[in-house]
Design an enzyme around this catalytic site. Sequence first.
Site, PDB file in Angstrom:
ATOM      1  CB  SER A 122      -0.870  -0.015   1.258  1.00 55.48           C
ATOM      2  OG  SER A 122      -1.367   1.268   1.534  1.00 55.48           O
ATOM      3  CE1 TYR A 171      -6.114   4.564  -1.706  1.00 49.54           C
ATOM      4  CE2 TYR A 171      -4.495   4.566   0.053  1.00 49.54           C
ATOM      5  CZ  TYR A 171      -5.685   4.115  -0.470  1.00 49.54           C
ATOM      6  OH  TYR A 171      -6.460   3.222   0.232  1.00 49.54           O
ATOM      7  CB  THR A 227      -6.692   2.656  -4.941  1.00 54.11           C
ATOM      8  OG1 THR A 227      -5.916   1.485  -4.660  1.00 54.11           O
ATOM      9  CG2 THR A 227      -8.014   2.576  -4.184  1.00 54.11           C
ATOM     10  CE  LYS A 263      -7.613  -2.813  -3.655  1.00 55.08           C
ATOM     11  NZ  LYS A 263      -8.151  -1.820  -2.741  1.00 55.08           N
ATOM     12  CG  HIS A 285     -11.152   0.583  -0.170  1.00 55.32           C
ATOM     13  ND1 HIS A 285     -10.437   1.318  -1.075  1.00 55.32           N
ATOM     14  CD2 HIS A 285     -10.412   0.603   0.970  1.00 55.32           C
ATOM     15  CE1 HIS A 285      -9.328   1.768  -0.514  1.00 55.32           C
ATOM     16  NE2 HIS A 285      -9.280   1.342   0.725  1.00 55.32           N
TER      17      HIS A 285
HETATM   18  C1  LIG Z   1      -6.905  -2.232   7.291  1.00 53.79           C
HETATM   19  C2  LIG Z   1      -7.118  -2.052   5.822  1.00 53.79           C
HETATM   20  C3  LIG Z   1      -6.343  -1.126   5.138  1.00 53.79           C
HETATM   21  C4  LIG Z   1      -6.522  -0.961   3.760  1.00 53.79           C
HETATM   22  N1  LIG Z   1      -5.710  -0.077   3.089  1.00 53.79           N
HETATM   23  C5  LIG Z   1      -5.807   0.022   1.748  1.00 53.79           C
HETATM   24  C6  LIG Z   1      -4.896   0.832   1.025  1.00 53.79           C
HETATM   25  O1  LIG Z   1      -4.003   1.442   1.587  1.00 53.79           O
HETATM   26  N2  LIG Z   1      -5.061   0.910  -0.320  1.00 53.79           N
HETATM   27  C7  LIG Z   1      -6.046   0.236  -0.990  1.00 53.79           C
HETATM   28  O2  LIG Z   1      -6.151   0.342  -2.212  1.00 53.79           O
HETATM   29  N3  LIG Z   1      -6.900  -0.560  -0.324  1.00 53.79           N
HETATM   30  C8  LIG Z   1      -6.795  -0.696   1.021  1.00 53.79           C
HETATM   31  N4  LIG Z   1      -7.645  -1.523   1.689  1.00 53.79           N
HETATM   32  C9  LIG Z   1      -8.625  -2.315   0.926  1.00 53.79           C
HETATM   33  C10 LIG Z   1      -8.012  -3.648   0.498  1.00 53.79           C
HETATM   34  O3  LIG Z   1      -7.029  -3.472  -0.478  1.00 53.79           O
HETATM   35  C11 LIG Z   1      -9.073  -4.562  -0.100  1.00 53.79           C
HETATM   36  O4  LIG Z   1      -9.749  -3.911  -1.134  1.00 53.79           O
HETATM   37  C12 LIG Z   1     -10.064  -5.078   0.938  1.00 53.79           C
HETATM   38  O5  LIG Z   1      -9.452  -5.313   2.179  1.00 53.79           O
HETATM   39  C13 LIG Z   1     -10.708  -6.350   0.421  1.00 53.79           C
HETATM   40  O6  LIG Z   1     -11.673  -6.825   1.295  1.00 53.79           O
HETATM   41  P1  LIG Z   1     -11.400  -7.983   2.382  1.00 53.79           P
HETATM   42  O7  LIG Z   1     -10.676  -7.315   3.497  1.00 53.79           O
HETATM   43  O8  LIG Z   1     -12.764  -8.404   2.729  1.00 53.79           O
HETATM   44  O9  LIG Z   1     -10.546  -9.050   1.732  1.00 53.79           O
HETATM   45  C14 LIG Z   1      -7.494  -1.708   3.068  1.00 53.79           C
HETATM   46  C15 LIG Z   1      -8.264  -2.635   3.770  1.00 53.79           C
HETATM   47  C16 LIG Z   1      -8.078  -2.830   5.131  1.00 53.79           C
HETATM   48  C17 LIG Z   1      -8.891  -3.862   5.832  1.00 53.79           C
END
Ligand SMILES: Cc1cc2nc3c(=O)[nH]c(=O)nc-3n(C[C@H](O)[C@H](O)[C@H](O)COP(=O)(O)O)c2cc1C
Length: 392
Positions: free
Chosen positions: A110, A133, A159, A255, A279
């Site tokens: 990330s 981002y 994203t 994404k 997300h």
């Molecule tokens: C704690 C946390 C932090 C996340 N940070 C980012 C991020 O920095 N960038 C991003 O594109 N998605 C981020 N996401 C979304 C994840 O990439 C992903 O889309 C999502 O967790 C998928 O769902 P799941 O947790 O049910 O597998 C984050 C998700 C979580 C749970």
Amino acid sequence: MDRLRHAHSIEDLRELARRRLPRGVFDFFDGGAEDEVTLRANRGGFERLRLRPRTLVDVQQPDPSTSILGAPAALPIVIAPTGAIGAGWPQADLAIARVAARAGIPYTLSTTATSSIEDIAREAGGRLWFQLYVLRDKAFTSGLIRRAEGAGYEGLVVTLDLAAGGKRERDLRNRFTVPLRPHWRTLADFARHPGWCWRMLRHGQPVFANLAGFAGAVDPRASIAAKVGQSLDASFGWDDLRALRDAWRGKLLVKGVVRGDDASRLAAMGVDAIWVSNHGGRQLDGAIASIDALPDVASAVRGRVPVLLDSGVRRGVDVVKALALGAQAVAIGRATLYGAAAHGEAGADRAIQILGDELRRAMQLCGTPRIQDIDARLLQGSAHSQEKETDA
Ligand SMILES: Cc1cc2nc3c(=O)[nH]c(=O)nc-3n(C[C@H](O)[C@H](O)[C@H](O)COP(=O)(O)O)c2cc1C
């Protein structure tokens, strides 16, 4: 460790993480936006789908290996980017990246990770993608892209679903921020988790390792989603993406797409993969469940580019369902994160082991011993399942 061995599902790892983390940290990982309608819908979408297993197939040796974006992968699984996770376990990013490299699957770092682009490349290896981002500070954004290129990252994942920070009310109520800013109400919670406190004191506060030197105008008391939202370029549009396509020579993934019309235009523009995601229910509450969005996206793309999917994957059988609906692979955010938060690298390892085992078992029980055997005919209610079928 014994507890890890006795974690038999991702839900068991979630429960371990819940017990080991202060509430604010756990809620940041676990929670979604507003009423968490989309968070629940992601699971509901998977749970509603029913399978039609084949019989009398030799399934002695199920083989979940596949190809993701043209290169081999041991499982049809990718690690999704998760920011700020060092708040759960020191160097959780590196722990998960190492597990991914060992497991033979791609890892996405990330922008708001707590390990740097360079450290992950040096210390984990494997197939690495960097999630971007797009910040309002164009020079800083270009610098991140150059760093990912310089460190040999194979893919850039842009994203698109964070034009504003989602309203994550658990974080607001818990006053959760990174860096951690203990409030008198949270100190008692921290004190109830001495193991976590000890690890944080020993390793120091997690920091946004890729954002060192970033002078975004952010309020330090804001929640993480709000902080990111404040710094993002909310005007980012098609022309900007085209410019990014021209600037990045590696694989470009987008994404946060849930519409067929967007997906079709993106495929025509020359992106290398479309990543269906909401997300993990953390952005627009009320957004369609990813698994429900997949058929529209897959049919609009018509095989021009691979489609990945995340949000709600917790079981091996979910992987089968997503592949049956046209995904080339799924991505997982919380599944490995719960493991890492519960027990660092060993916990993330356990998460992959659980999902891999469940996937192999589901492939056997579905009568689809190879990944290419999985198709829409497996699903109840699909157009294919209503046709008169001949032998596969
Ligand atoms: C704690 C946390 C932090 C996340 N940070 C980012 C991020 O920095 N960038 C991003 O594109 N998605 C981020 N996401 C979304 C994840 O990439 C992903 O889309 C999502 O967790 C998928 O769902 P799941 O947790 O049910 O597998 C984050 C998700 C979580 C749970």
